[in-house]
Write a protein that holds these residues in place. Structure first.
Motif, PDB file in Angstrom:
ATOM      1  N   ILE A  87      -7.578  14.057   9.828  1.00 62.25           N
ATOM      2  CA  ILE A  87      -8.014  14.954   8.709  1.00 62.25           C
ATOM      3  C   ILE A  87      -9.826  15.560   8.788  1.00 62.25           C
ATOM      4  CG2 ILE A  87      -8.753  15.453   6.392  1.00 62.25           C
ATOM      5  CD1 ILE A  87      -6.341  13.558   5.500  1.00 62.25           C
ATOM      6  N   ASP A  88     -10.771  14.643   8.892  1.00 63.33           N
ATOM      7  CA  ASP A  88     -11.847  15.032   8.719  1.00 63.33           C
ATOM      8  C   ASP A  88     -13.167  13.352   9.023  1.00 63.33           C
ATOM      9  OD1 ASP A  88     -12.792  14.060   6.780  1.00 63.33           O
ATOM     10  OD2 ASP A  88     -12.844  15.257   5.459  1.00 63.33           O
ATOM     11  N   HIS A  89     -14.223  13.834   9.579  1.00 55.34           N
ATOM     12  CA  HIS A  89     -14.635  13.276   9.977  1.00 55.34           C
ATOM     13  C   HIS A  89     -14.924  11.533   8.852  1.00 55.34           C
ATOM     14  CE1 HIS A  89     -16.623  14.710  12.904  1.00 55.34           C
ATOM     15  NE2 HIS A  89     -16.997  15.735  11.963  1.00 55.34           N
ATOM     16  N   ASN A  90     -14.218  11.454   7.473  1.00 52.20           N
ATOM     17  CA  ASN A  90     -14.535  10.422   6.817  1.00 52.20           C
ATOM     18  C   ASN A  90     -12.554   9.897   6.270  1.00 52.20           C
ATOM     19  OD1 ASN A  90     -17.325  10.763   5.656  1.00 52.20           O
ATOM     20  ND2 ASN A  90     -16.108  12.876   4.654  1.00 52.20           N
ATOM     21  N   ARG A  91     -11.655  10.564   6.492  1.00 46.42           N
ATOM     22  CA  ARG A  91     -10.543  10.455   6.512  1.00 46.42           C
ATOM     23  C   ARG A  91      -9.129  10.544   7.085  1.00 46.42           C
ATOM     24  NH1 ARG A  91      -9.030  14.329   1.614  1.00 46.42           N
ATOM     25  NH2 ARG A  91      -9.965  15.251   2.780  1.00 46.42           N
ATOM     26  N   ALA A  92      -8.305  10.125   7.079  1.00 43.07           N
ATOM     27  CA  ALA A  92      -8.069  10.067   7.766  1.00 43.07           C
ATOM     28  C   ALA A  92      -6.475  10.155   7.604  1.00 43.07           C
ATOM     29  CB  ALA A  92      -7.390   8.697   9.241  1.00 43.07           C
ATOM     30  N   ILE A  93      -5.233  10.278   7.708  1.00 43.47           N
ATOM     31  CA  ILE A  93      -3.691   9.608   7.585  1.00 43.47           C
ATOM     32  C   ILE A  93      -3.054   9.071   7.778  1.00 43.47           C
ATOM     33  CG2 ILE A  93      -0.728  10.832   6.940  1.00 43.47           C
ATOM     34  CD1 ILE A  93      -2.448  13.374   7.062  1.00 43.47           C
ATOM     35  N   VAL A  94      -2.545   7.454   7.294  1.00 44.02           N
ATOM     36  CA  VAL A  94      -2.736   6.537   7.692  1.00 44.02           C
ATOM     37  C   VAL A  94      -1.068   6.396   7.608  1.00 44.02           C
ATOM     38  CG1 VAL A  94      -4.541   5.506   8.070  1.00 44.02           C
ATOM     39  CG2 VAL A  94      -3.334   4.838   6.111  1.00 44.02           C
ATOM     40  N   ASP A  95      -0.160   4.991   8.002  1.00 45.21           N
ATOM     41  CA  ASP A  95       1.581   5.456   8.034  1.00 45.21           C
ATOM     42  C   ASP A  95       2.196   3.666   8.053  1.00 45.21           C
ATOM     43  OD1 ASP A  95       3.758   5.162   7.398  1.00 45.21           O
ATOM     44  OD2 ASP A  95       4.639   6.992   8.432  1.00 45.21           O
ATOM     45  N   GLY A  96       1.907   2.847   7.640  1.00 47.57           N
ATOM     46  CA  GLY A  96       2.585   1.633   7.638  1.00 47.57           C
ATOM     47  C   GLY A  96       4.562   2.190   7.681  1.00 47.57           C
ATOM     48  N   PRO A  97       5.444   2.190   8.781  1.00 46.34           N
ATOM     49  CA  PRO A  97       6.867   2.140   8.422  1.00 46.34           C
ATOM     50  C   PRO A  97       7.055   0.741   7.897  1.00 46.34           C
ATOM     51  CG  PRO A  97       5.995   3.268  10.416  1.00 46.34           C
ATOM     52  CD  PRO A  97       4.692   2.996   9.705  1.00 46.34           C
ATOM     53  N   THR A  98       6.655   0.142   9.168  1.00 45.81           N
ATOM     54  CA  THR A  98       7.133  -1.781   9.298  1.00 45.81           C
ATOM     55  C   THR A  98       6.404  -2.839   8.207  1.00 45.81           C
ATOM     56  OG1 THR A  98       6.473  -1.571  10.779  1.00 45.81           O
ATOM     57  CG2 THR A  98       7.671  -1.017  11.306  1.00 45.81           C
ATOM     58  N   THR A  99       5.167  -2.477   7.256  1.00 48.66           N
ATOM     59  CA  THR A  99       4.348  -3.065   6.700  1.00 48.66           C
ATOM     60  C   THR A  99       4.338  -3.098   5.125  1.00 48.66           C
ATOM     61  OG1 THR A  99       2.480  -2.373   7.356  1.00 48.66           O
ATOM     62  CG2 THR A  99       2.921  -3.612   8.981  1.00 48.66           C
ATOM     63  N   GLY A 100       4.939  -1.739   5.077  1.00 47.42           N
ATOM     64  CA  GLY A 100       5.020  -1.517   3.414  1.00 47.42           C
ATOM     65  C   GLY A 100       4.025   0.024   3.170  1.00 47.42           C
ATOM     66  N   VAL A 101       2.478   0.188   4.439  1.00 47.50           N
ATOM     67  CA  VAL A 101       2.137   1.083   3.796  1.00 47.50           C
ATOM     68  C   VAL A 101       2.633   2.368   3.298  1.00 47.50           C
ATOM     69  CG1 VAL A 101      -0.372   1.955   4.264  1.00 47.50           C
ATOM     70  CG2 VAL A 101       0.338  -0.439   4.295  1.00 47.50           C
ATOM     71  N   PRO A 102       2.470   3.093   2.338  1.00 51.91           N
ATOM     72  CA  PRO A 102       2.525   4.260   2.128  1.00 51.91           C
ATOM     73  C   PRO A 102       1.803   5.017   3.032  1.00 51.91           C
ATOM     74  CG  PRO A 102       1.806   3.964   0.378  1.00 51.91           C
ATOM     75  CD  PRO A 102       2.125   2.080   1.014  1.00 51.91           C
ATOM     76  N   ARG A 103       2.459   6.494   3.813  1.00 46.11           N
ATOM     77  CA  ARG A 103       2.280   7.372   4.138  1.00 46.11           C
ATOM     78  C   ARG A 103       0.729   8.213   2.561  1.00 46.11           C
ATOM     79  NH1 ARG A 103       3.327   9.971   8.582  1.00 46.11           N
ATOM     80  NH2 ARG A 103       2.534  12.302   9.401  1.00 46.11           N
ATOM     81  N   GLN A 104      -0.387   8.098   3.858  1.00 42.75           N
ATOM     82  CA  GLN A 104      -1.571   8.612   3.080  1.00 42.75           C
ATOM     83  C   GLN A 104      -2.414   8.563   3.086  1.00 42.75           C
ATOM     84  OE1 GLN A 104      -2.513   4.757  -0.031  1.00 42.75           O
ATOM     85  NE2 GLN A 104      -1.339   3.685   1.399  1.00 42.75           N
TER      86      GLN A 104
END
Length: 138
Positions: free
Chosen positions: A36-53
């Motif tokens: 997203i920028d120098h401080n944040r990213a969109i992460v996703d863990g479809p196999t580990t139970g982490v929702p896209r955020q």
């Protein structure tokens, strides 16, 4: 600008596997899907139970694993396919880092009696090793 080699080996990049260090999914791994920028990213863990955020970098730890050829802003399905194809979750679970985290967590969950059993087992092992060393040196 000098052309000196970098000390850093892990970079924030699309496809980098990260360990979440805070929040409800702390301790789970996810993949950087988009920056997203120098401080944040969109992460996703479809196999580990982490929702896209959206997740701040200060609450992520970069792992040595990277999904190769992952397109920017890939959806959960594509990320899942890449994770399964490259066997990244299995590689993570076999890594010394993940095994150490698992051992610490297992130790943290022991009750009083189980901790006592661990002390007795360590004493028994120490005694066996001491006797073997004494026998070998004699």
């Amino acid at each position: 600008m000098t052309d000196q080699p970098s000390n850093f080996k892990r970079f924030v990049e699309v496809g980098r596997v990260v360990l979440l260090t805070s929040g409800p999914q702390a301790g789970h791994i996810a993949v950087i899907a988009e920056i997203i920028d120098h401080n944040r990213a969109i992460v996703d863990g479809p196999t580990t139970g982490v929702p896209r955020q959206s997740f701040p970098y200060r609450h992520l730890t970069l792992t040595p694993f990277v999904l190769t050829k992952l397109p920017r802003a890939a959806g959960s399905g594509i990320i899942r396919k890449h994770l399964e194809k490259e066997g990244t979750i299995e590689k993570w679970n076999k890594s010394a880092w993940a095994q150490k985290r698992e051992a610490v967590e297992k130790r943290r969950k022991l009750n009083d009696f189980e901790r006592f059993c661990v002390v007795l087992a360590k004493k028994q092992r120490r005694d066996t090793v001491r006797k073997a060393v004494k026998k070998a040196s004699a």
